[in-house]
Design a protein around this motif. Sequence first.
Motif, PDB file in Angstrom:
ATOM      1  N   THR A  53       0.838  -1.189   0.000  1.00  0.00           N
ATOM      2  CA  THR A  53       0.000   0.000   0.000  1.00  0.00           C
ATOM      3  C   THR A  53       0.873   1.239   0.000  1.00  0.00           C
ATOM      4  O   THR A  53       1.893   1.296   0.708  1.00  0.00           O
ATOM      5  CB  THR A  53      -0.903   0.011   1.247  1.00  0.00           C
ATOM      6  OG1 THR A  53      -1.696  -1.183   1.255  1.00  0.00           O
ATOM      7  CG2 THR A  53      -1.819   1.224   1.253  1.00  0.00           C
ATOM      8  N   ARG A  77      -3.199   0.499  -3.884  1.00  0.00           N
ATOM      9  CA  ARG A  77      -2.583  -0.828  -3.829  1.00  0.00           C
ATOM     10  C   ARG A  77      -1.610  -1.003  -4.989  1.00  0.00           C
ATOM     11  O   ARG A  77      -1.880  -0.601  -6.130  1.00  0.00           O
ATOM     12  CB  ARG A  77      -3.658  -1.913  -3.905  1.00  0.00           C
ATOM     13  CG  ARG A  77      -4.581  -1.934  -2.709  1.00  0.00           C
ATOM     14  CD  ARG A  77      -3.858  -2.440  -1.480  1.00  0.00           C
ATOM     15  NE  ARG A  77      -3.468  -3.837  -1.654  1.00  0.00           N
ATOM     16  CZ  ARG A  77      -2.640  -4.490  -0.844  1.00  0.00           C
ATOM     17  NH1 ARG A  77      -2.074  -3.863   0.184  1.00  0.00           N
ATOM     18  NH2 ARG A  77      -2.336  -5.754  -1.052  1.00  0.00           N
ATOM     19  N   GLY A  90      -2.719   5.180  -0.018  1.00  0.00           N
ATOM     20  CA  GLY A  90      -3.669   4.091   0.171  1.00  0.00           C
ATOM     21  C   GLY A  90      -3.848   3.232  -1.055  1.00  0.00           C
ATOM     22  O   GLY A  90      -4.491   2.179  -0.989  1.00  0.00           O
TER      23      GLY A  90
END
Length: 471
Positions: A397, A444, A442
Amino acid sequence: MRGIISYGAYVPFNRLRREAIGAALGTSAGRGTRAVASFDEDSTTLAVEAGRLALRGAPDGAQPGVVLFATAAPAYQDKNNASAIHAALDLPVGAPAYDAVGSARSGFGVLDAAAHDRRTVLALVSEVRTGLAGGADEAQSGDAAAAFLVADDTVGPVLAEHVGGAHASSEFLDRWRTPGESHSKIWEERFSEAAYLPLVEDAVRRAYDSCGLTPSDVDRVVTAGLAARAVRGAAKFIGVAPEKYADPLTDTVGNAGTAHAGLVLASVLDTAGPGELIMVVSLADGVDVAFFRTTDAITSFEPASTVAHQIERGDDSLDYAKFLTWRRMLTREPPRRPDPDRPAAPPSRRGERWKFGFYGSQCTECGARHLPPARVCVKCEAVDRMEPVRLADVGGTIASYTIDRLAFSESPPMVGTVVDFDGGGRFQIEMTDVDPDAVAIGGRVGMTFRRLFTTDGIHDYFWKARPAIEG
């Protein structure tokens, strides 16, 4: 029974619309798109990505006993390119890795060699193709890779059994490129057709006869070759109904040369049912024919990422000027920063597991992970209480990021991220295949093997982050 027990194909994220070529040059370049290897990709990194997908679907405990790599666009000459692939895939040191480079026919060659070997073979085919600006090769080519893990059924369930085939060879000059040249030279296609079609007739006839098959037995046909007119003309000797021919992917990916037969075969396997007979016919300095029959195991096999999904998620916003820059056909002023220093061989060798395998270390006392590997734990300060841990296939992340428009990059701006890996470990790493405006905390990411830069003829390979790919 011997055949394919796992496979994977890789289509680069970037696409170039053919109409963009035509608009820039005032010509007609056709419709559709071609897949384009990014500025930090080459035939080696494409093969690594395909190999990772193939190994992800391999049966438990199945390890390649040999690696065979084919391309007509090697990143190195004199030096073995398969060794870097072997290292990036973290394969056993006892498994040899060999190149088969220089011609498009080498792609079928490694698949044929794998089918007749007694070992578990990882056969990789990869290509980065281009041509002169405005030419057919530039517009109609494409970049891609495929990988096939071939073994006996004692190693794992065979998805597609190798039934047999035939070959025909003859010396003629229809396409050629001497070492150091950036593009191929080609005779008029009517000559190629006249040279290839008698070989097609001979190889197809002998393939049917040797396997006891007829055209009515065939469920799917894969045809490939750089002589498009001859490939189309091969149909009259193959004798199979037109609706049984697989999508050649030329409208969406382009012709991937050495890798094309493997790429289309992978796309067929993505949707194949059990008991289907697949015929592969490749025209490249001769003709090669192979038959594969899918088994019941194909129904339970889930590709790590299908060819169709990778085509669908591609980004066709690449502009023609950037494409030419990536191909080093257009020299643009670089950022006003010193060029990177040449990588040195001794430290690269000492750090092979980190640099190529993306191994960190994990403290056996407290479980803390360290990137790069460390001897002293930053959490509990234990010394030499570490075990290696591979993070190349671990997601992460984005914890922080920056868009750097001044750093040296072959395709600025550089996107720098700090990634928190699942299960622990944090590392500052460059990101690729991403719109800088779309990067967000945040987000991925997954890891991908890329070329950081090339200095004094040395490719500095390492890992980058890219947006997570699902499906």
